[in-house]
Write an enzyme that holds these catalytic residues in place. Sequence first.
Site, mmCIF file in Angstrom:
data_model
loop_
_atom_site.group_PDB
_atom_site.id
_atom_site.type_symbol
_atom_site.label_atom_id
_atom_site.label_comp_id
_atom_site.label_asym_id
_atom_site.label_seq_id
_atom_site.Cartn_x
_atom_site.Cartn_y
_atom_site.Cartn_z
ATOM 1 N N CYS A 1 0.827 -1.204 0.000
ATOM 2 C CA CYS A 1 0.000 0.000 0.000
ATOM 3 C C CYS A 1 0.865 1.260 0.000
ATOM 4 O O CYS A 1 0.506 2.273 -0.602
ATOM 5 C CB CYS A 1 -0.955 0.008 1.190
ATOM 6 N N HIS B 1 -1.939 1.127 7.502
ATOM 7 C CA HIS B 1 -2.296 1.101 6.084
ATOM 8 C C HIS B 1 -2.184 2.504 5.497
ATOM 9 O O HIS B 1 -2.483 3.504 6.171
ATOM 10 C CB HIS B 1 -3.724 0.575 5.934
#
Length: 354
Positions: A40, A314
């Site tokens: 990510c 994230h």
Amino acid sequence: VIGKGMNPPPKSFFPPEKICMGWRQKRRPGAGLYNLGSTCYLNVVLQCLTYTPPLANYLLSRRHGRFCHQQGFCMMCIMEDHVRKVLYSSATAIRPRAVIRDLRCKQVQVLQQVFFPSLRGELLTSFLVIGQFKPDIPGDAYEFLRCTLSAMHRACLSGSTNVDISSQGTTIIHQIFQGVLRSRVTCLICKTVSDFYMAFLDILLKIKGVRKERLSGPLEARSGAFQHSALCLGSRCKQKVVASKRVTIHHEPRVLTLCLGRADERTSRKISQVVEYPEYLDLRPYMSDTAGEPLLYSLYAVVVHSGHTCLEGHFYCYTKASDGQWYKMNDMTVDSCGIHTVLGQQAYLLFYVR
């Protein structure tokens, strides 16, 4: 970068007058990017660079690829192919396999060169500027951004030898992202003033302990004067004295990249302090020359990190596409959103364009 009193570089890799700051073509937002295993942080950097108008215009023109003679790994060629795939794809999401494959392959090649130096062959060393990139474990978006821009810059210099420092600053990467900081040191005894200059591609702002909860707070803290010990070369002193130091932006970049330092230096916990940031930023108050017209920048990308520590969590981002609309890009999903949503995030990286 050419400043006041500086001679122009003897060689120019890309003429600044050909840099197009606005989108040459308006189109719908491109594809999202699949997460291929803790990637990510890589995805958000690729998306933010894809929606950097002057860089995207250059990469879409294939100006570099048409004249590139570098064998094997070339970060500029990789980014040219990637940006075209993202913006021209009819799919809702693509897999950035080519980027990860080439970077992973390059890491293996470097390891071979280090541990088996006799195996020369076609081993390329460009990947050394990527740092310790490991596509299969979580990484930091800021670190990957800096390493990627460095690799792209070095790719622009490939094939050129004995290039002086001033000419190196004329690659398309440095002409877009590079600015110059000035450190002005003033002796508090004899008042001698000494100036020092340093180029930058991004600015790291400390937010811990800053009173203002707006972006102007860490910007003012960085450019504010503070006292420290310094060597004074004035005729009266010529020794270490107490001096005042003030850091300002001496030459503004075309694209301003700011990192809000959310990593606590003593612990691994993340600093979750709220920092309000504007859609339009006037850089004039933080310049060496504070007089004159405003230096307005427009926000076009924001990277957000969710998680309680900097070692986990994230990354996702918000980007402004060529159609003028904002989109939240969370790996493979691309959803439209409004500016109020964009401005309400706990930002990690901010991208502004002149």
